[in-house]
Design an enzyme around this catalytic site. Sequence first.
Site, mmCIF file in Angstrom:
data_model
loop_
_atom_site.group_PDB
_atom_site.id
_atom_site.type_symbol
_atom_site.label_atom_id
_atom_site.label_comp_id
_atom_site.label_asym_id
_atom_site.label_seq_id
_atom_site.Cartn_x
_atom_site.Cartn_y
_atom_site.Cartn_z
ATOM 1 N N LYS A 36 79.251 28.578 -1.570
ATOM 2 C CA LYS A 36 79.657 28.614 -0.452
ATOM 3 C C LYS A 36 80.735 27.447 -0.385
ATOM 4 C CE LYS A 36 77.009 29.377 2.703
ATOM 5 N NZ LYS A 36 75.994 29.663 4.159
ATOM 6 N N PHE A 63 74.938 6.372 -6.009
ATOM 7 C CA PHE A 63 75.588 6.781 -5.483
ATOM 8 C C PHE A 63 75.161 6.328 -3.639
ATOM 9 C CE2 PHE A 63 78.114 9.696 -8.322
ATOM 10 C CZ PHE A 63 79.475 8.445 -8.214
ATOM 11 N N THR A 66 76.168 3.194 -1.866
ATOM 12 C CA THR A 66 77.791 2.620 -1.111
ATOM 13 C C THR A 66 77.626 3.409 0.058
ATOM 14 O OG1 THR A 66 78.546 4.934 -1.932
ATOM 15 C CG2 THR A 66 78.081 3.175 -3.766
#
Length: 263
Positions: A36, A63, A66
Amino acid sequence: LLDIAGFAASLYRRGVPYIRIPTNLMALIDASLGVKTAVNYAGRRNRLGTYHPPAEAILDRSFLTTVEDRDISNGLGEVLKLAVIKDAHLFNLLENHGQTLCETKLQDDICAQEVIYRSVHGMLEELAPNLWESELERCVDFGHSFSPLVEMRALPELLHGEAVALDVVLSCYLAAHRGLISNDELIRVRKATQNLGLALWHAGFDDFDTVWESLEDATRHRDGKQRLPLPSGLGDYCFVNDITQAELKRALTAMKQAGAQHG
């Protein structure tokens, strides 16, 4: 961002391929999965959207170093949802290691990788057989019945995962009042929520009309039935269609009183 980019990709030239690379926890365990795309419209969440799966989704938890602490807690709100309704072992991990997960931003070697794995694969188990949502009884709708309008009207004060966690707690009060979970289980959910850095109450839930309107909006979307997922013991669920205004008011009152006592 993933939803907006996916929506744009689905429209341009009737659909161009794109790759999702989530860089915060909410995106990693939720928005990067499924097919979606959507944008908010007319005061409603995800009111305009398409079904447009990515060519690939690349998940890299490094990630998460961060992002701000609040973004970690926000993503863990969606993990909490899945744990309470579907995965008792995942709930135990959150219950026992929630503070460590927050403090290390899911970089620890104790359970972070397992938490992400169980979250991602638990969602995929629910989404894959029902990609276009032809089956309207969806356990992953847990945490998304009472909070959407509260969230929209509180923007930007309330983040999505924070709103979901509040919805989870409210739903657990409803379940406890119906005898679907024990009071001890309700207390465990509350404590786990706090350990993840998430609140037990928000002033937006003082507006009963908004909370009830949100359920009515969800009911319309579910073809006229509430199809409300509630926990039936931690890690299991049932669907109910007969939540009343009086019942909801009672749950909200109990939730607010406990939230005031415990912060």
